[in-house]
Design a protein around this motif. Sequence first.
Motif, short mmCIF file in Angstrom:
data_model
loop_
_atom_site.label_atom_id
_atom_site.label_comp_id
_atom_site.label_asym_id
_atom_site.label_seq_id
_atom_site.Cartn_x
_atom_site.Cartn_y
_atom_site.Cartn_z
N LEU A 184 0.79 -1.23 0.00
CA LEU A 184 0.00 0.00 0.00
C LEU A 184 0.83 1.28 0.00
O LEU A 184 0.26 2.36 -0.14
CB LEU A 184 -0.92 0.02 1.23
N ILE A 185 2.14 1.17 0.19
CA ILE A 185 3.00 2.35 0.25
C ILE A 185 4.13 2.19 -0.75
O ILE A 185 4.79 1.16 -0.79
CB ILE A 185 3.57 2.56 1.67
N GLY A 186 4.35 3.21 -1.55
CA GLY A 186 5.40 3.18 -2.56
C GLY A 186 6.78 3.00 -1.95
O GLY A 186 7.03 3.38 -0.80
N GLN A 187 7.66 2.42 -2.72
CA GLN A 187 9.05 2.21 -2.30
C GLN A 187 9.94 3.03 -3.24
O GLN A 187 9.60 3.25 -4.39
CB GLN A 187 9.43 0.73 -2.42
N ASN A 188 11.09 3.42 -2.75
CA ASN A 188 12.01 4.23 -3.55
C ASN A 188 13.00 3.32 -4.29
O ASN A 188 13.96 2.85 -3.70
CB ASN A 188 12.74 5.22 -2.65
N PHE A 189 12.75 3.08 -5.57
CA PHE A 189 13.66 2.31 -6.42
C PHE A 189 14.32 3.29 -7.38
O PHE A 189 13.64 4.06 -8.04
CB PHE A 189 12.91 1.25 -7.23
N ASP A 190 15.66 3.25 -7.46
CA ASP A 190 16.32 4.15 -8.40
C ASP A 190 17.41 3.46 -9.23
O ASP A 190 18.04 4.10 -10.06
CB ASP A 190 16.89 5.36 -7.68
N GLU A 191 17.61 2.16 -9.04
CA GLU A 191 18.59 1.44 -9.85
C GLU A 191 17.97 1.11 -11.21
O GLU A 191 16.78 0.82 -11.29
CB GLU A 191 19.01 0.15 -9.15
N PRO A 192 18.77 1.14 -12.28
CA PRO A 192 18.22 0.85 -13.62
C PRO A 192 17.60 -0.54 -13.76
O PRO A 192 16.73 -0.74 -14.59
CB PRO A 192 19.45 0.98 -14.53
N LYS A 193 18.01 -1.50 -12.92
CA LYS A 193 17.47 -2.86 -13.04
C LYS A 193 16.09 -3.01 -12.43
O LYS A 193 15.49 -4.07 -12.51
CB LYS A 193 18.43 -3.86 -12.41
N TYR A 194 15.57 -1.95 -11.83
CA TYR A 194 14.24 -1.99 -11.22
C TYR A 194 13.29 -1.03 -11.93
O TYR A 194 13.70 -0.01 -12.48
CB TYR A 194 14.31 -1.59 -9.74
N PHE A 195 12.02 -1.36 -11.86
CA PHE A 195 10.99 -0.42 -12.31
C PHE A 195 10.89 0.69 -11.28
O PHE A 195 10.98 0.44 -10.08
CB PHE A 195 9.64 -1.13 -12.46
N TRP A 196 10.72 1.89 -11.75
CA TRP A 196 10.60 3.05 -10.87
C TRP A 196 9.14 3.41 -10.71
O TRP A 196 8.36 3.35 -11.65
CB TRP A 196 11.37 4.24 -11.44
N GLY A 197 8.77 3.82 -9.51
CA GLY A 197 7.39 4.19 -9.22
C GLY A 197 7.16 5.67 -9.43
O GLY A 197 7.98 6.39 -10.00
N ARG A 198 6.04 6.11 -8.93
CA ARG A 198 5.70 7.52 -9.02
C ARG A 198 6.61 8.34 -8.11
O ARG A 198 7.17 7.83 -7.14
CB ARG A 198 4.26 7.75 -8.59
N LEU A 199 6.72 9.60 -8.44
CA LEU A 199 7.49 10.51 -7.58
C LEU A 199 6.81 10.59 -6.22
O LEU A 199 5.60 10.49 -6.11
CB LEU A 199 7.54 11.90 -8.19
N SER A 200 7.60 10.82 -5.21
CA SER A 200 7.07 10.99 -3.87
C SER A 200 7.20 12.45 -3.47
O SER A 200 8.25 13.06 -3.64
CB SER A 200 7.84 10.12 -2.88
N ALA A 201 6.12 13.01 -2.95
CA ALA A 201 6.14 14.40 -2.50
C ALA A 201 6.46 14.51 -1.02
O ALA A 201 6.39 15.58 -0.46
CB ALA A 201 4.80 15.05 -2.80
#
Length: 194
Positions: free
Chosen positions: A55-72
Amino acid sequence: MKTLLRPMLSLFVVLSVITGLVYPLVVTGIGRAAFSREAAGSLIYKDGKAVGSSLIGQNFDEPKYFWGRLSATAPMPDNGMASGGSNFGPLNPALADAVKGRIAALREADPSAALPVPADLVTASASGLDPEISPAAADYQVARVAKARGLTPDAVRSLVARSTEGRQWGIFGEPRVNVLKLNLALDALTAGGV
């Protein structure tokens, strides 16, 4: 005055016990009995260890992962204690600058991407904690993730298709992909040597 004070204090104590103790305990008990997973935070486990919540987004930033929405959320991304949007209106220059910066980062991460950048990859949700992206946002990232993991784009696209959830009850919302679940499935796929 004494005749009024005693009933007022008695009523205050009784209502405090009912609304402050009894009601929360009853509602929590019903929640845990009827929705035990949700009441515990909808946690996702890997190897017996909680790795996040669905239910809560995670911060993924490596190219091998899908990236989620920006977090405010500030001061750190996807902070559940600081839920809220940026409150930038559509004409705010800070919002336009943030969108331009995110588009540039996405283009730099995958210069070969020819698809238009989906809006949910460059804007934050109202809560700042959205765990899901649109299928278009996932599709935009397929080539980058496939290249970083040494997989074929078709294999990654197939995983995205299996991870896509339809509208709730068939009518509400839009199809969506939970980023944490998709990235865990990618890790499992890569670990399996496929």
